[in-house]
Design a protein around this motif. Structure first.
Motif, PDB file in Angstrom:
ATOM      1  N   UNK A  64       0.797  -1.249   0.096  1.00 42.72           N
ATOM      2  CA  UNK A  64      -0.047   0.029  -0.104  1.00 42.72           C
ATOM      3  C   UNK A  64       0.798   1.135   0.095  1.00 42.72           C
ATOM      4  N   UNK A  65       1.963   1.198   0.729  1.00 43.35           N
ATOM      5  CA  UNK A  65       2.914   2.190   0.587  1.00 43.35           C
ATOM      6  C   UNK A  65       3.314   2.790  -0.803  1.00 43.35           C
ATOM      7  N   UNK A  66       3.857   1.625  -1.581  1.00 43.63           N
ATOM      8  CA  UNK A  66       4.130   1.794  -2.922  1.00 43.63           C
ATOM      9  C   UNK A  66       3.106   2.383  -3.876  1.00 43.63           C
ATOM     10  N   UNK A  67       2.082   1.520  -3.720  1.00 45.82           N
ATOM     11  CA  UNK A  67       0.868   1.993  -4.346  1.00 45.82           C
ATOM     12  C   UNK A  67       0.372   3.497  -4.138  1.00 45.82           C
ATOM     13  N   UNK A  68       0.478   3.661  -2.688  1.00 46.19           N
ATOM     14  CA  UNK A  68      -0.093   5.417  -2.624  1.00 46.19           C
ATOM     15  C   UNK A  68       0.712   6.184  -3.119  1.00 46.19           C
ATOM     16  N   UNK A  69       1.998   5.989  -3.091  1.00 45.77           N
ATOM     17  CA  UNK A  69       3.063   7.029  -3.609  1.00 45.77           C
ATOM     18  C   UNK A  69       3.013   7.013  -5.084  1.00 45.77           C
ATOM     19  N   UNK A  70       2.823   5.983  -5.903  1.00 48.67           N
ATOM     20  CA  UNK A  70       2.847   5.713  -7.208  1.00 48.67           C
ATOM     21  C   UNK A  70       1.203   6.639  -7.865  1.00 48.67           C
ATOM     22  N   UNK A  71       0.362   6.292  -6.863  1.00 45.39           N
ATOM     23  CA  UNK A  71      -0.950   7.080  -7.432  1.00 45.39           C
ATOM     24  C   UNK A  71      -0.867   8.461  -7.320  1.00 45.39           C
ATOM     25  N   UNK A  72      -0.114   8.811  -6.297  1.00 45.38           N
ATOM     26  CA  UNK A  72      -0.100  10.261  -5.862  1.00 45.38           C
ATOM     27  C   UNK A  72       0.846  10.974  -7.169  1.00 45.38           C
ATOM     28  N   UNK A  73       2.084  10.281  -7.431  1.00 47.72           N
ATOM     29  CA  UNK A  73       3.000  10.691  -8.300  1.00 47.72           C
ATOM     30  C   UNK A  73       2.440  10.978  -9.686  1.00 47.72           C
ATOM     31  N   UNK A  74       1.552   9.973 -10.136  1.00 48.20           N
ATOM     32  CA  UNK A  74       1.114   9.742 -11.285  1.00 48.20           C
ATOM     33  C   UNK A  74      -0.174  10.495 -11.633  1.00 48.20           C
TER      34      UNK A  74
END
Length: 159
Positions: A64-74
């Protein structure tokens, strides 16, 4: 390698570890239980507990940490239907995984006790094993659904 690419790689590796460790654990536990030999079951369940602690728990935290950061970046909005459904399925998977971890400890301990006392596996073992086995189906189905959602990103409207 750009930071976003590194995050994507970590996210995919985490998903691979979650699914791969889960399916491996399930396979080895099922094969061990089929022997009905408490020594084999105790040994395999001991390894399973370690694998779940080292690999699954770590990946469960990082996903969830990497998913959250990716979603924010994209720039994906968190109310995007496929993302909301992915998060919900992730929570559902966790709701089945948490009891499974506890059950694996109990199965290991019951098998160890049978070895120490030179007795057959107790009825509690069989009852807990059936629950453990049943929990795997919705958990694995949820993970596969999450893979599909992540790959296809379907346009899902939530009301």
């Amino acid at each position: 390698m750009a930071f976003e690419d590194l995050l994507r790689l970590l996210h995919v590796l985490g998903a691979t570890v979650l699914f791969g460790t889960g399916i491996g654990i399930a396979f080895f536990m099922v094969m061990a239980e089929r022997t009905r030999d408490p020594r084999i079951i105790a040994h395999v369940a001991g390894i399973v507990v370690i694998a779940d602690t080292v690999f699954t728990a770590t990946a469960t935290f990082l996903q969830p940490l990497t998913g959250y950061i990716l979603a924010r970046m994209i720039g994906w909005p968190f109310e995007e239907g496929w993302l909301v459904l992915s998060f919900a399925l992730y929570v559902l998977t966790g709701l089945f995984w948490l009891p499974v971890v506890w059950i694996q400890f109990r199965l290991r301990d019951l098998a160890k006790r049978s070895v120490a006392e030179d007795t057959p596996l107790p009825a509690d073992f069989d009852r807990l094993y059936r629950i453990w086995f049943a929990c795997g189906f919705p958990a694995f189905a949820s993970v596969i659904a999450i893979f599909w959602l992540m790959l296809t990103k379907p346009d899902i409207t939530l009301s």
